[in-house]
Design a protein around this motif. Structure first.
Motif, PDB file in Angstrom:
ATOM      1  N   THR A  26       0.812  -1.215   0.000  1.00 16.12           N
ATOM      2  CA  THR A  26       0.000   0.000   0.000  1.00 16.12           C
ATOM      3  C   THR A  26       0.846   1.266   0.000  1.00 16.12           C
ATOM      4  N   GLY A  27       2.157   1.120  -0.029  1.00 15.76           N
ATOM      5  CA  GLY A  27       3.041   2.273  -0.066  1.00 15.76           C
ATOM      6  C   GLY A  27       3.309   2.906   1.279  1.00 15.76           C
ATOM      7  N   LEU A  28       2.844   2.283   2.349  1.00  9.80           N
ATOM      8  CA  LEU A  28       3.020   2.860   3.679  1.00  9.80           C
ATOM      9  C   LEU A  28       4.249   2.324   4.404  1.00  9.80           C
ATOM     10  N   GLY A  29       4.929   1.363   3.799  1.00 11.95           N
ATOM     11  CA  GLY A  29       6.061   0.737   4.465  1.00 11.95           C
ATOM     12  C   GLY A  29       7.104   1.718   4.970  1.00 11.95           C
ATOM     13  N   PRO A  30       7.653   2.593   4.117  1.00 13.81           N
ATOM     14  CA  PRO A  30       8.667   3.551   4.584  1.00 13.81           C
ATOM     15  C   PRO A  30       8.156   4.475   5.684  1.00 13.81           C
ATOM     16  N   LEU A  31       6.908   4.922   5.552  1.00 13.45           N
ATOM     17  CA  LEU A  31       6.340   5.793   6.589  1.00 13.45           C
ATOM     18  C   LEU A  31       6.276   5.067   7.925  1.00 13.45           C
TER      19      LEU A  31
END
Length: 253
Positions: A26-31
């Motif tokens: 979902t693209g939240l990994g780095p955050l």
């Protein structure tokens, strides 16, 4: 096995969340990595430091009104040109698969820390960060660099350790530098709170007031090269040296 009591005969069970719907997908990994590493509950030891604030307090050189000014000076002339810059360089070197360059950055940053207390604080928190990071994030780059630290091939300063972890977990370099500077500010504000230089409400105002300074420090750190790494906050070095010999101390630095 447990049976879904709501199922009626011949009807398929409710759809399960597909395994791909993870933080990374979902693209939240780095955050989420950044949030975890900047949380004061993350046991790296970073929040046992006052970053010379206790020395200033013991000398009567800072009060509630001047704490924000000291924090801004440390960001722009201390941790920004030193640790934040080294973090950015270590992040890029790790992403490029060049651990030898990471070692050079680590050694350079360590050499710029003039006081014994600051050197010990940097390496103790860095070692703990790598040790825990390899377990939590399970990335070979982290384990490899921790091995180098254990074998005493490199100092393992906190900023460089953070750069390695952020790069290994896919956190972009600008976000990584911002996260670490924010963690520094949270640690500083926590120290101010324990030293009774602020209260819980004012500490949040302190952090918000530091936001534009963090942005400025991040952009400057991203432009620097290795030869530029180093702080110019000599009053902080002096207070740290006095703090080493203080009879009573709340913090490790």
């Amino acid at each position: 096995m447990y049976r879904n009591e709501g199922d009626s005969a011949g009807e398929p069970p409710p759809a399960m969340t597909p395994p791909a719907m993870t933080a990374a997908a979902t693209g939240l990994g780095p955050l989420l990595v950044g949030l975890q590493l900047t949380d004061s509950a993350f046991p790296s030891g970073f929040y046992t430091l006052s970053h010379s604030l206790e020395g200033f307090a013991q000398a009567g050189a800072v009060d509630a009104a001047t704490v924000p000014h000291l924090l801004h000076d440390l960001l722009l002339h201390g941790v920004g040109p030193a640790d934040a810059t080294a973090l950015a360089l270590a992040h890029r070197a790790t992403a490029a698969g060049d651990p030898a360059a990471v070692v050079r950055i680590d050694e350079h940053l360590f050499a710029t820390k003039l006081g014994r207390e600051m050197r010990q604080a940097a390496t103790r928190t860095g070692r703990q960060l790598l040790d825990l990071g390899q377990e939590v994030f399970d990335r070979p780059e982290i384990s490899d660099y921790f091995g180098r630290v254990v074998r005493r091939e490199t100092p393992g300063t906190q900023a460089v350790a953070a750069g390695v972890i952020y790069a290994a977990t896919g956190v972009p370099v600008r976000q990584a530098v911002a996260c670490d500077l924010f963690a520094f500010c949270v640690s500083f504000a926590g120290a101010a709170l324990r030293l009774r230089l602020t209260d819980h409400r004012s500490a949040q105002t302190l952090l918000r007031g530091a936001a534009p300074v963090i942005e400025e420090a991040v952009e400057a750190a991203l432009r620097r090269e290795l030869d530029d790494v180093g702080a110019t906050v000599f009053a902080s070095d002096i207070m740290s040296g006095r703090h080493e010999r203080a009879e009573a101390r709340l913090f490790a630095s």
